[in-house]
Design a protein around this motif. Structure first.
Motif, PDB file in Angstrom:
ATOM      1  N   GLY A 245     -17.882  10.434  20.491  1.00  0.00           N
ATOM      2  CA  GLY A 245     -19.135   9.795  20.055  1.00  0.00           C
ATOM      3  C   GLY A 245     -19.966   9.209  21.178  1.00  0.00           C
ATOM      4  O   GLY A 245     -20.754   8.293  20.962  1.00  0.00           O
ATOM      5  N   TYR A 246     -19.789   9.733  22.392  1.00  0.00           N
ATOM      6  CA  TYR A 246     -20.519   9.199  23.545  1.00  0.00           C
ATOM      7  C   TYR A 246     -21.283  10.296  24.283  1.00  0.00           C
ATOM      8  O   TYR A 246     -20.959  11.472  24.137  1.00  0.00           O
ATOM      9  CB  TYR A 246     -19.548   8.549  24.539  1.00  0.00           C
ATOM     10  N   VAL A 247     -22.295   9.887  25.064  1.00  0.00           N
ATOM     11  CA  VAL A 247     -22.961  10.828  25.967  1.00  0.00           C
ATOM     12  C   VAL A 247     -22.951  10.254  27.382  1.00  0.00           C
ATOM     13  O   VAL A 247     -22.915   9.038  27.564  1.00  0.00           O
ATOM     14  CB  VAL A 247     -24.430  11.102  25.575  1.00  0.00           C
ATOM     15  N   PHE A 248     -22.982  11.158  28.367  1.00  0.00           N
ATOM     16  CA  PHE A 248     -23.055  10.752  29.769  1.00  0.00           C
ATOM     17  C   PHE A 248     -24.508  10.533  30.187  1.00  0.00           C
ATOM     18  O   PHE A 248     -25.373  11.367  29.906  1.00  0.00           O
ATOM     19  CB  PHE A 248     -22.467  11.848  30.667  1.00  0.00           C
ATOM     20  N   LYS A 249     -24.769   9.445  30.874  1.00  0.00           N
ATOM     21  CA  LYS A 249     -26.081   9.201  31.469  1.00  0.00           C
ATOM     22  C   LYS A 249     -25.872   8.612  32.859  1.00  0.00           C
ATOM     23  O   LYS A 249     -24.901   7.860  33.080  1.00  0.00           O
ATOM     24  CB  LYS A 249     -26.876   8.195  30.624  1.00  0.00           C
ATOM     25  N   LEU A 250     -26.784   8.941  33.787  1.00  0.00           N
ATOM     26  CA  LEU A 250     -26.777   8.254  35.081  1.00  0.00           C
ATOM     27  C   LEU A 250     -27.557   6.954  34.881  1.00  0.00           C
ATOM     28  O   LEU A 250     -28.770   6.977  34.624  1.00  0.00           O
ATOM     29  CB  LEU A 250     -27.427   9.101  36.173  1.00  0.00           C
ATOM     30  N   ILE A 251     -26.838   5.841  34.963  1.00  0.00           N
ATOM     31  CA  ILE A 251     -27.394   4.535  34.618  1.00  0.00           C
ATOM     32  C   ILE A 251     -27.663   3.720  35.882  1.00  0.00           C
ATOM     33  O   ILE A 251     -26.825   3.679  36.783  1.00  0.00           O
ATOM     34  CB  ILE A 251     -26.391   3.778  33.711  1.00  0.00           C
ATOM     35  N   ALA A 252     -28.848   3.090  35.922  1.00  0.00           N
ATOM     36  CA  ALA A 252     -29.132   2.086  36.955  1.00  0.00           C
ATOM     37  C   ALA A 252     -29.175   0.749  36.232  1.00  0.00           C
ATOM     38  O   ALA A 252     -29.929   0.596  35.268  1.00  0.00           O
ATOM     39  CB  ALA A 252     -30.475   2.375  37.629  1.00  0.00           C
ATOM     40  N   GLN A 253     -28.338  -0.172  36.660  1.00  0.00           N
ATOM     41  CA  GLN A 253     -28.237  -1.400  35.872  1.00  0.00           C
ATOM     42  C   GLN A 253     -28.153  -2.632  36.754  1.00  0.00           C
ATOM     43  O   GLN A 253     -27.530  -2.624  37.806  1.00  0.00           O
ATOM     44  CB  GLN A 253     -26.983  -1.333  34.984  1.00  0.00           C
ATOM     45  N   VAL A 254     -28.814  -3.699  36.306  1.00  0.00           N
ATOM     46  CA  VAL A 254     -28.625  -5.020  36.922  1.00  0.00           C
ATOM     47  C   VAL A 254     -28.427  -6.020  35.792  1.00  0.00           C
ATOM     48  O   VAL A 254     -29.105  -5.976  34.779  1.00  0.00           O
ATOM     49  CB  VAL A 254     -29.819  -5.416  37.828  1.00  0.00           C
ATOM     50  N   LYS A 255     -27.434  -6.889  35.981  1.00  0.00           N
ATOM     51  CA  LYS A 255     -27.180  -7.953  35.011  1.00  0.00           C
ATOM     52  C   LYS A 255     -27.194  -9.278  35.744  1.00  0.00           C
ATOM     53  O   LYS A 255     -26.689  -9.363  36.873  1.00  0.00           O
ATOM     54  CB  LYS A 255     -25.807  -7.776  34.364  1.00  0.00           C
ATOM     55  N   GLU A 256     -27.718 -10.296  35.073  1.00  0.00           N
ATOM     56  CA  GLU A 256     -27.750 -11.621  35.672  1.00  0.00           C
ATOM     57  C   GLU A 256     -26.662 -12.477  35.018  1.00  0.00           C
ATOM     58  O   GLU A 256     -26.557 -12.509  33.796  1.00  0.00           O
ATOM     59  CB  GLU A 256     -29.141 -12.237  35.449  1.00  0.00           C
ATOM     60  N   LYS A 257     -25.841 -13.118  35.861  1.00  0.00           N
ATOM     61  CA  LYS A 257     -24.789 -14.022  35.358  1.00  0.00           C
ATOM     62  C   LYS A 257     -24.862 -15.304  36.166  1.00  0.00           C
ATOM     63  O   LYS A 257     -24.522 -15.292  37.360  1.00  0.00           O
ATOM     64  CB  LYS A 257     -23.387 -13.419  35.545  1.00  0.00           C
ATOM     65  N   SER A 258     -25.314 -16.373  35.542  1.00  0.00           N
ATOM     66  CA  SER A 258     -25.412 -17.700  36.191  1.00  0.00           C
ATOM     67  C   SER A 258     -26.013 -17.628  37.594  1.00  0.00           C
ATOM     68  O   SER A 258     -25.434 -18.146  38.551  1.00  0.00           O
ATOM     69  CB  SER A 258     -24.042 -18.375  36.296  1.00  0.00           C
ATOM     70  N   GLY A 259     -27.161 -16.976  37.693  1.00  0.00           N
ATOM     71  CA  GLY A 259     -27.859 -16.970  38.978  1.00  0.00           C
ATOM     72  C   GLY A 259     -27.378 -15.898  39.944  1.00  0.00           C
ATOM     73  O   GLY A 259     -27.938 -15.746  41.026  1.00  0.00           O
ATOM     74  N   HIS A 260     -26.326 -15.179  39.572  1.00  0.00           N
ATOM     75  CA  HIS A 260     -25.837 -14.097  40.416  1.00  0.00           C
ATOM     76  C   HIS A 260     -26.182 -12.754  39.786  1.00  0.00           C
ATOM     77  O   HIS A 260     -26.284 -12.656  38.566  1.00  0.00           O
ATOM     78  CB  HIS A 260     -24.319 -14.202  40.598  1.00  0.00           C
ATOM     79  N   LEU A 261     -26.339 -11.748  40.632  1.00  0.00           N
ATOM     80  CA  LEU A 261     -26.677 -10.418  40.125  1.00  0.00           C
ATOM     81  C   LEU A 261     -25.543  -9.437  40.362  1.00  0.00           C
ATOM     82  O   LEU A 261     -24.900  -9.445  41.409  1.00  0.00           O
ATOM     83  CB  LEU A 261     -27.947  -9.895  40.814  1.00  0.00           C
ATOM     84  N   PHE A 266     -24.636   4.432  38.473  1.00  0.00           N
ATOM     85  CA  PHE A 266     -23.369   5.116  38.226  1.00  0.00           C
ATOM     86  C   PHE A 266     -23.471   5.913  36.927  1.00  0.00           C
ATOM     87  O   PHE A 266     -24.213   5.553  36.028  1.00  0.00           O
ATOM     88  CB  PHE A 266     -22.234   4.082  38.116  1.00  0.00           C
ATOM     89  N   PRO A 267     -22.686   7.013  36.830  1.00  0.00           N
ATOM     90  CA  PRO A 267     -22.639   7.714  35.553  1.00  0.00           C
ATOM     91  C   PRO A 267     -21.804   6.876  34.590  1.00  0.00           C
ATOM     92  O   PRO A 267     -20.790   6.302  34.984  1.00  0.00           O
ATOM     93  CB  PRO A 267     -21.911   9.023  35.877  1.00  0.00           C
ATOM     94  N   ALA A 268     -22.247   6.807  33.337  1.00  0.00           N
ATOM     95  CA  ALA A 268     -21.535   6.002  32.351  1.00  0.00           C
ATOM     96  C   ALA A 268     -21.590   6.701  31.009  1.00  0.00           C
ATOM     97  O   ALA A 268     -22.422   7.585  30.777  1.00  0.00           O
ATOM     98  CB  ALA A 268     -22.160   4.608  32.242  1.00  0.00           C
ATOM     99  N   LEU A 269     -20.679   6.300  30.111  1.00  0.00           N
ATOM    100  CA  LEU A 269     -20.715   6.797  28.745  1.00  0.00           C
ATOM    101  C   LEU A 269     -21.494   5.806  27.884  1.00  0.00           C
ATOM    102  O   LEU A 269     -21.246   4.601  27.944  1.00  0.00           O
ATOM    103  CB  LEU A 269     -19.295   6.934  28.184  1.00  0.00           C
ATOM    104  N   LEU A 270     -22.426   6.330  27.091  1.00  0.00           N
ATOM    105  CA  LEU A 270     -23.168   5.503  26.130  1.00  0.00           C
ATOM    106  C   LEU A 270     -22.858   5.997  24.716  1.00  0.00           C
ATOM    107  O   LEU A 270     -22.805   7.212  24.500  1.00  0.00           O
ATOM    108  CB  LEU A 270     -24.682   5.624  26.348  1.00  0.00           C
ATOM    109  N   PRO A 271     -22.678   5.071  23.767  1.00  0.00           N
ATOM    110  CA  PRO A 271     -22.482   5.521  22.386  1.00  0.00           C
ATOM    111  C   PRO A 271     -23.700   6.332  21.937  1.00  0.00           C
ATOM    112  O   PRO A 271     -24.828   6.007  22.329  1.00  0.00           O
ATOM    113  CB  PRO A 271     -22.420   4.211  21.580  1.00  0.00           C
ATOM    114  N   GLN A 272     -23.461   7.370  21.140  1.00  0.00           N
ATOM    115  CA  GLN A 272     -24.578   8.224  20.712  1.00  0.00           C
ATOM    116  C   GLN A 272     -25.672   7.437  19.994  1.00  0.00           C
ATOM    117  O   GLN A 272     -26.826   7.849  19.965  1.00  0.00           O
ATOM    118  CB  GLN A 272     -24.067   9.362  19.826  1.00  0.00           C
ATOM    119  N   LYS A 273     -25.309   6.275  19.392  1.00  0.00           N
ATOM    120  CA  LYS A 273     -26.308   5.479  18.681  1.00  0.00           C
ATOM    121  C   LYS A 273     -27.152   4.613  19.614  1.00  0.00           C
ATOM    122  O   LYS A 273     -28.138   4.019  19.196  1.00  0.00           O
ATOM    123  CB  LYS A 273     -25.616   4.575  17.647  1.00  0.00           C
ATOM    124  N   HIS A 274     -26.743   4.499  20.871  1.00  0.00           N
ATOM    125  CA  HIS A 274     -27.486   3.666  21.833  1.00  0.00           C
ATOM    126  C   HIS A 274     -28.898   4.225  21.995  1.00  0.00           C
ATOM    127  O   HIS A 274     -29.080   5.440  22.078  1.00  0.00           O
ATOM    128  CB  HIS A 274     -26.742   3.678  23.168  1.00  0.00           C
TER     129      HIS A 274
END
Lengths: 430, 430
Positions: A245-261, A266-274
């Protein structure tokens, strides 16, 4: 105020001709929007003798040296569409020093020299605009600089490279191998002769550093970004992902956690409903999570003459309408500090593993034992019969686990003599 | 320049408190973006005695008359979040006449009185901004006014009403009837006690006229818009659509054909692969087709305190950063001509029909005969056994046909004595 805005165009390739076509086709409409006629008055090209089917304006002058482009300085905005680093850097620096505004689509340059150039633009109080550098015609730069500027951005998750996305879509939907899909992308003009910037994730990495700068107001040095390409993705992993139930995508991602990034490509699996799972072929999309707006997504063509030309034109119009008062970064004082970086070993997410192992008793128990020792809990497992010599593939999907633990587990597992190939691993994104 | 920007807020309901929360939470971040502190200095409410858990600022004054709101005129921007027509019209008119900029989320008011208000704002050379009026936190207004202003817009196709989309999603995914889904939407706060504006398509129609104005620079009078709600959609049509690979969405659409506009709000079938088919629950999305940018889509939460508050804040920041130089419509001179309207009978698209008929020989041939006479060619047909008394449903999907022809065919078919219920018909959008 003058009724004609003169553009000096550096480079007359795909995007440059796209811009010229739009200016011709939509000339009257643009006048209604800006009150001006926008004219390409000079074009810097490599070869003056190359025949040109499109002449932007009867008065357009083609030149082949930077000196000739700057001679008389009889233009208002430099539009840099050459690509590369050294010559664009020289041209842009010179224009900014002369007090001219600049529009560029050059993500590599911005990623590597953006800090210097933006500082110079700020000192000179002129515009340095770059909507076309990320996502082709998608207005992501404007959205981050303006519409979402009152939001704290918690996460950006993007499909930023159309070539890679086209290849993965073909591998997934038409069961091509990576090299078949790459060949097809090259035949259709979606991939260049040397596709390495695209398939190795470097182009997406350039773009991600630009988005991080606009969203968080910090510089994330390119060399510190975790970057992994799609060139080693195997058909069988695409199939297993689909089955689960997943597809491969080349993902560029940044997440913020308490002032840090925390950031990476990277290639990642995303649920087909995403919502990003539906972004197929050469399309790009950027999902932004703001602390007020919640999730919003922008979707469109990430490349091409007219879409990218449209973004260049948006910058030109924006400069004209704001009377060249620059809003280059969306910050009052451009923030040029380096990001506080959270190491990728601390990333916590779900994971996909494929082990290629000998089909003998005790293997599953040994694999799951190592997983347990590293606090990795298995959510689903698939084992399929296959060719005896090559062994059998075993696939695990796990619950959330630290990437650092995953790496340790893989190192230990790869040492087992029943493991026939290095273990394959991808993060899962929800 | 002053370091504090003072807001007079009319209405302190969902969106007003959302704005106040964001201004509190993101105060320091907004200073980095604007160089200013944004303070809600006065709030017009109905009932001064109502206890308030959120006080935006120690100096915020609550008032209960327009006179008190305007007393001293010691504020910079009026933010109108009351809803309704008469009082907001008075307040906004008064503020514009005083030379104050205005931000509003009021789509009904803009749809009905937008022309007057924008003319007044233009005469006064002040801002009248309304990002929050369409699509909640989605920056569609900014995108049309600025990023895409150099494009000629060929089509806009939107899911503009979260309530209707939530109901249709529940009907489709959880097989609820319309009234069950509506009840659930009301329980969850996605639908109001009187949901008629949402389910009858009127709210989406208000929003569509605003988008048409910005995209095409013409006024499309609300009363000329073809508007059809979702209140009569039956569970069996949702099931047939699903079986055939389609989903139901309430679509707001405008298409440009040689200078004429064709526009409407109506339930339609979309192929499951359509990018808008994935927009589920209370989310909104707008797909814009520009002659340069190609297709782009913007997606996000169409309502809610923080998303809509985020859009209001975007307008406030935009006014501050542009030093109150207004860009209300994206045109140099606001165009207030009426649209050239193409009648809906000339719409050409594929169609879904459901006939409820007696199960007897010759019926299928009679139905398809009438279709043929009106140049409607059948692409797929389904006939299912059912309760004898109520008859059997027959479903046709057709190739592209004129809506005028479809209406004529339906009129003739409904006259057959073997037809037990008025024929059900929906357009199919690709």
């Amino acid at each position: 105020m003058k009724n004609v805005v003169k553009i000096a165009l550096a480079g007359f390739g795909t995007v440059g001709t796209g811009l010229a076509k739009i200016l011709k086709e939509n000339k009257e409409w643009i006048k209604k929007r800006t009150g001006k006629e926008i004219v390409i008055s000079k074009i810097l090209v490599k070869n003056l003798n190359k025949p040109r089917t499109l002449i932007p304006h009867p008065n357009t002058i083609f030149v082949d040296t930077p000196e000739a482009l700057f001679q008389d300085n009889d233009w208002d905005i430099l539009v840099e569409l050459i690509g590369g680093i050294d010559l664009p850097y020289q041209l842009i620096t010179k224009a900014l020093k002369l007090g001219k505004s600049v529009v560029t689509a050059n993500k590599a340059l911005l990623s590597m020299k953006g800090k210097d150039l933006l500082k110079l633009a700020e000192t000179q109080n002129v515009g340095l605009y770059f909507e076309a550098s990320v996502g082709g015609g998608i207005p992501i730069i404007q959205t981050l600089k303006e519409s979402l500027s009152g939001n704290k951005i918690k996460a950006i998750t993007g499909i930023l490279n159309g070539t890679a996305n086209y290849i993965l879509t073909e591998m997934s939907q038409n069961e091509l191998t990576f090299s078949e899909a790459l060949n097809q992308a090259q035949e259709k003009g979606y991939a260049e002769a040397d596709p390495s910037l695209d398939i190795k994730g470097i182009d997406a990495a350039h773009k991600l550093t630009i988005l991080i700068f606009l969203a968080h107001g910090v510089v994330y040095p390119l060399e510190k970004l975790w970057v992994k390409g799609i060139e080693n993705i195997e058909t069988q992993d695409i199939s297993f992902a689909k089955e689960l139930g997943y597809v491969f995508k080349l993902i560029a991602q940044v997440k913020e956690k308490s002032g840090h990034l925390q950031a990476g490509v990277f290639p990642a699996l995303l649920p087909q409903k995403h919502i990003l799972a539906k972004v197929d072929g050469p399309f790009n999309a950027i999902l932004v999570q703001g602390n007020a707006v919640g999730p919003i997504m922008l979707y469109g063509q990430g490349a091409g003459d007219l879409p990218t030309g449209s973004a260049v034109l948006a910058d030109i119009i924006s400069l004209i309408k704001n009377n060249y008062a620059p809003n280059n970064t969306g910050f009052i004082e451009s923030p040029f500090k380096d990001a506080n970086i959270l190491d990728n070993v601390s990333v916590v997410c779900e994971h996909y593993f494929r082990f290629q192992v000998l089909d003998k008793p005790g293997v599953l128990s040994a694999l799951s034992g190592i997983m347990g020792e590293h606090n990795i809990s298995i959510a689903q497992a698939i084992q399929k019969a296959q060719n005896k010599k090559k062994g059998v593939p075993i696939v695990f999907l796990t619950h959330r686990a630290r990437l650092g633990d995953v790496e340790k587990a893989i190192n230990e597992i790869n040492r087992f003599d029943f493991v026939l190939q290095p273990t394959v691993h991808y993060p899962i994104i929800h």
